[in-house]
Design a protein around this motif. Structure first.
Motif, PDB file in Angstrom:
ATOM      1  N   ILE A  20       0.854  -1.188   0.000  1.00  0.00           N
ATOM      2  CA  ILE A  20       0.000   0.000   0.000  1.00  0.00           C
ATOM      3  C   ILE A  20       0.889   1.238   0.000  1.00  0.00           C
ATOM      4  CG2 ILE A  20      -1.854   1.221   1.179  1.00  0.00           C
ATOM      5  CD1 ILE A  20      -2.621  -1.545   0.113  1.00  0.00           C
ATOM      6  N   GLY A  21       0.620   2.166  -0.890  1.00  0.00           N
ATOM      7  CA  GLY A  21       1.404   3.392  -0.981  1.00  0.00           C
ATOM      8  C   GLY A  21       0.586   4.531  -1.546  1.00  0.00           C
ATOM      9  N   GLU A  22       1.251   5.687  -1.636  1.00  0.00           N
ATOM     10  CA  GLU A  22       0.635   6.906  -2.186  1.00  0.00           C
ATOM     11  C   GLU A  22      -0.699   7.208  -1.494  1.00  0.00           C
ATOM     12  OE1 GLU A  22       0.339   6.675  -6.408  1.00  0.00           O
ATOM     13  OE2 GLU A  22       2.352   5.864  -6.671  1.00  0.00           O
ATOM     14  N   VAL A  23      -0.668   7.240  -0.164  1.00  0.00           N
ATOM     15  CA  VAL A  23      -1.883   7.468   0.619  1.00  0.00           C
ATOM     16  C   VAL A  23      -2.159   8.973   0.675  1.00  0.00           C
ATOM     17  CG1 VAL A  23      -3.008   7.126   2.841  1.00  0.00           C
ATOM     18  CG2 VAL A  23      -1.392   5.408   1.977  1.00  0.00           C
ATOM     19  N   LYS A  24      -3.390   9.347   0.339  1.00  0.00           N
ATOM     20  CA  LYS A  24      -3.839  10.737   0.401  1.00  0.00           C
ATOM     21  C   LYS A  24      -5.106  10.795   1.238  1.00  0.00           C
ATOM     22  CE  LYS A  24      -1.988  11.830  -4.187  1.00  0.00           C
ATOM     23  NZ  LYS A  24      -2.315  12.326  -5.544  1.00  0.00           N
ATOM     24  N   ILE A  25      -5.097  11.667   2.257  1.00  0.00           N
ATOM     25  CA  ILE A  25      -6.214  11.743   3.198  1.00  0.00           C
ATOM     26  C   ILE A  25      -6.656  13.196   3.318  1.00  0.00           C
ATOM     27  CG2 ILE A  25      -6.936  11.341   5.584  1.00  0.00           C
ATOM     28  CD1 ILE A  25      -4.869   9.128   5.724  1.00  0.00           C
ATOM     29  N   ARG A  26      -7.967  13.384   3.327  1.00  0.00           N
ATOM     30  CA  ARG A  26      -8.523  14.719   3.482  1.00  0.00           C
ATOM     31  C   ARG A  26      -9.781  14.638   4.335  1.00  0.00           C
ATOM     32  NH1 ARG A  26      -9.951  19.042  -1.360  1.00  0.00           N
ATOM     33  NH2 ARG A  26     -10.431  20.816  -0.008  1.00  0.00           N
ATOM     34  N   GLY A  27      -9.795  15.396   5.451  1.00  0.00           N
ATOM     35  CA  GLY A  27     -10.935  15.367   6.345  1.00  0.00           C
ATOM     36  C   GLY A  27     -11.162  16.688   7.028  1.00  0.00           C
ATOM     37  N   PRO A  28     -12.164  16.755   7.919  1.00  0.00           N
ATOM     38  CA  PRO A  28     -12.504  18.033   8.565  1.00  0.00           C
ATOM     39  C   PRO A  28     -11.519  18.460   9.647  1.00  0.00           C
ATOM     40  CG  PRO A  28     -13.950  16.285   9.339  1.00  0.00           C
ATOM     41  CD  PRO A  28     -13.127  15.687   8.256  1.00  0.00           C
ATOM     42  N   HIS A  29     -10.695  17.489  10.190  1.00  0.00           N
ATOM     43  CA  HIS A  29      -9.755  17.863  11.251  1.00  0.00           C
ATOM     44  C   HIS A  29      -8.554  16.921  11.205  1.00  0.00           C
ATOM     45  CE1 HIS A  29      -8.248  18.670  15.388  1.00  0.00           C
ATOM     46  NE2 HIS A  29      -8.764  19.866  15.151  1.00  0.00           N
ATOM     47  N   GLU A  30      -7.425  17.418  11.719  1.00  0.00           N
ATOM     48  CA  GLU A  30      -6.188  16.644  11.667  1.00  0.00           C
ATOM     49  C   GLU A  30      -6.278  15.380  12.503  1.00  0.00           C
ATOM     50  OE1 GLU A  30      -3.079  19.221  12.882  1.00  0.00           O
ATOM     51  OE2 GLU A  30      -3.149  20.470  11.074  1.00  0.00           O
ATOM     52  N   SER A  31      -6.970  15.425  13.638  1.00  0.00           N
ATOM     53  CA  SER A  31      -7.072  14.247  14.490  1.00  0.00           C
ATOM     54  C   SER A  31      -7.830  13.124  13.794  1.00  0.00           C
ATOM     55  CB  SER A  31      -7.762  14.612  15.814  1.00  0.00           C
ATOM     56  OG  SER A  31      -9.087  15.099  15.572  1.00  0.00           O
ATOM     57  N   LEU A  32      -8.887  13.482  13.043  1.00  0.00           N
ATOM     58  CA  LEU A  32      -9.626  12.473  12.287  1.00  0.00           C
ATOM     59  C   LEU A  32      -8.797  11.940  11.123  1.00  0.00           C
ATOM     60  CD1 LEU A  32     -13.183  14.122  12.197  1.00  0.00           C
ATOM     61  CD2 LEU A  32     -12.233  12.560  13.905  1.00  0.00           C
ATOM     62  N   GLU A  33      -8.032  12.799  10.483  1.00  0.00           N
ATOM     63  CA  GLU A  33      -7.159  12.353   9.391  1.00  0.00           C
ATOM     64  C   GLU A  33      -6.084  11.398   9.914  1.00  0.00           C
ATOM     65  OE1 GLU A  33      -5.623  15.862   7.637  1.00  0.00           O
ATOM     66  OE2 GLU A  33      -7.465  16.371   6.546  1.00  0.00           O
ATOM     67  N   ALA A  34      -5.550  11.685  11.099  1.00  0.00           N
ATOM     68  CA  ALA A  34      -4.521  10.811  11.666  1.00  0.00           C
ATOM     69  C   ALA A  34      -5.083   9.429  11.972  1.00  0.00           C
ATOM     70  CB  ALA A  34      -3.950  11.448  12.932  1.00  0.00           C
ATOM     71  N   GLU A  35      -6.310   9.359  12.489  1.00  0.00           N
ATOM     72  CA  GLU A  35      -6.928   8.070  12.780  1.00  0.00           C
ATOM     73  C   GLU A  35      -7.176   7.284  11.493  1.00  0.00           C
ATOM     74  OE1 GLU A  35      -8.631   4.808  14.611  1.00  0.00           O
ATOM     75  OE2 GLU A  35      -7.272   6.374  15.328  1.00  0.00           O
ATOM     76  N   ALA A  36      -7.613   7.974  10.428  1.00  0.00           N
ATOM     77  CA  ALA A  36      -7.829   7.298   9.150  1.00  0.00           C
ATOM     78  C   ALA A  36      -6.511   6.763   8.591  1.00  0.00           C
ATOM     79  CB  ALA A  36      -8.483   8.258   8.152  1.00  0.00           C
ATOM     80  N   ALA A  37      -5.434   7.534   8.721  1.00  0.00           N
ATOM     81  CA  ALA A  37      -4.123   7.072   8.255  1.00  0.00           C
ATOM     82  C   ALA A  37      -3.668   5.843   9.036  1.00  0.00           C
ATOM     83  CB  ALA A  37      -3.105   8.194   8.382  1.00  0.00           C
ATOM     84  N   ARG A  38      -3.958   5.806  10.328  1.00  0.00           N
ATOM     85  CA  ARG A  38      -3.576   4.644  11.139  1.00  0.00           C
ATOM     86  C   ARG A  38      -4.317   3.390  10.692  1.00  0.00           C
ATOM     87  NH1 ARG A  38      -5.224   1.612  15.197  1.00  0.00           N
ATOM     88  NH2 ARG A  38      -7.264   2.643  15.203  1.00  0.00           N
TER      89      ARG A  38
END
Length: 237
Positions: free
Chosen positions: A188-206
Motif C-alpha cells: 500500500i502506498g501513495e496514501v492521500k487523506i482529506r478530512g474536517p480535522h487533523e485528528s480524524l485524518e490521523a486516525e484514518a491514516a492509522r
C-alpha cells in the motif's frame, strides 16, 4: 261700457313667428361674420429679403506653396561574396522501396514484435484482474472478487476503528476521504487523506496503515498500480 280690442291688431298673436324670424336673422349674421374672409392685395410681407452690400463680399486669393524636394535615397550596392568550392557534394541515390522478384522475404524470427501498450496505472472499476484482498483468493468471478475486496475493506475499517477521545471532547465529526494505491508488488502506498480535522485524518491514516499486503492487480497479465478510494465516517452517538 266695455272696451273691445280688435283681434287683428293684437301684438301677441304673431309673437312666435316674429321670434323665429329674428333668430334666423341673427344666426345668418353670425354665420357671415365667422365665415367672412379677407385677402391682402400682395403677399410681399411674407418674404424676407436680405440685402448684402457688394463691398462686404471679399474674394480670397488662391496661394500655392512649393514643398521642398526630399533628398534622394542613396542605396549601397549589394556585396557579393564568392565562396570557395572546397567541399565535394556527394549525390545520394534514392532507391525504390517497391518490392520485386529480387526482394528478400524476412523470416518470422527477424520480425520484431511490438510490446503491449499496458498503462502503468489502471483504476479499480475497469481493471481486468482486480487486486485480491487476503481471504478472497478462492473466488473465480472477477466481479465477485471486486465485491469481496470492498467488503473486506469495510470489515478492516470496523475492526481497527477507534474514535479519538480528543475529537469526541471537541465534538468533531465528519467524513474523511482516503485514497491509496495498491502497488505492483501488492503493498500500500501513495496514501492521500482529506478530512474536517487533523485528528480524524490521523486516525484514518492509522487504519490504512494496518492493511495487509495484497495480490496486485493485473492488466493483460501485467501487474499495474491500482488506486482505490474509500470514505471513513466519524459520527458522534
Amino acid at each position: 261700457m266695455e272696451l273691445k280690442k280688435n283681434p287683428n291688431l293684437e301684438l301677441k298673436r304673431n309673437s312666435t313667428l316674429y321670434f323665429f324670424i329674428g333668430m334666423t336673422v341673427i344666426l345668418l349674421f353670425a354665420y357671415l361674420a365667422l365665415e367672412w374672409k379677407t385677402f391682402y392685395a400682395t403677399d410681399g410681407w411674407d418674404n424676407a429679403d436680405l440685402k448684402v452690400q457688394d463691398e462686404l463680399i471679399e474674394e480670397v486669393p488662391l496661394t500655392f506653396q512649393k514643398l521642398p524636394t526630399p533628398p534622394p535615397k542613396i542605396q549601397a550596392p549589394p556585396v557579393i561574396e564568392i565562396a570557395e568550392d572546397d567541399e565535394e557534394i556527394v549525390e545520394t541515390v534514392i532507391e525504390s522501396t517497391e518490392t520485386n522478384e529480387n526482394t528478400e522475404i524476412p523470416t518470422i524470427d527477424d520480425i520484431e514484435v511490438a510490446e503491449d501498450d499496458v498503462p502503468d496505472t489502471v483504476i479499480f472499476s475497469i481493471i481486468e484482474n482486480a487486486p485480491i484482498f487476503p481471504g478472497c483468493e478462492v473466488i473465480a468471478d472477477e466481479d465477485e472478487k471486486k465485491a469481496c475486496f470492498q467488503q473486506m475493506m469495510q470489515k478492516h475499517i470496523q475492526k481497527y476503528f477507534d474514535y479519538p477521545e480528543a475529537a469526541q471532547e471537541m465534538g468533531l465529526q465528519g467524513r474523511v476521504n482516503v485514497i491509496f494505491t495498491i502497488q505492483k508488488d501488492g503493498s500500500i502506498g501513495e496514501v492521500k487523506i482529506r478530512g474536517p480535522h487533523e485528528s480524524l485524518e490521523a486516525e484514518a491514516a492509522r487504519i490504512i496503515s494496518k492493511l495487509p499486503k495484497m495480490t496486485p492487480g493485473k492488466q493483460r497479465g501485467t501487474p499495474v498500480k491500482v488506486p482505490f478510494s474509500i470514505p471513513i465516517t466519524f459520527k458522534l452517538q
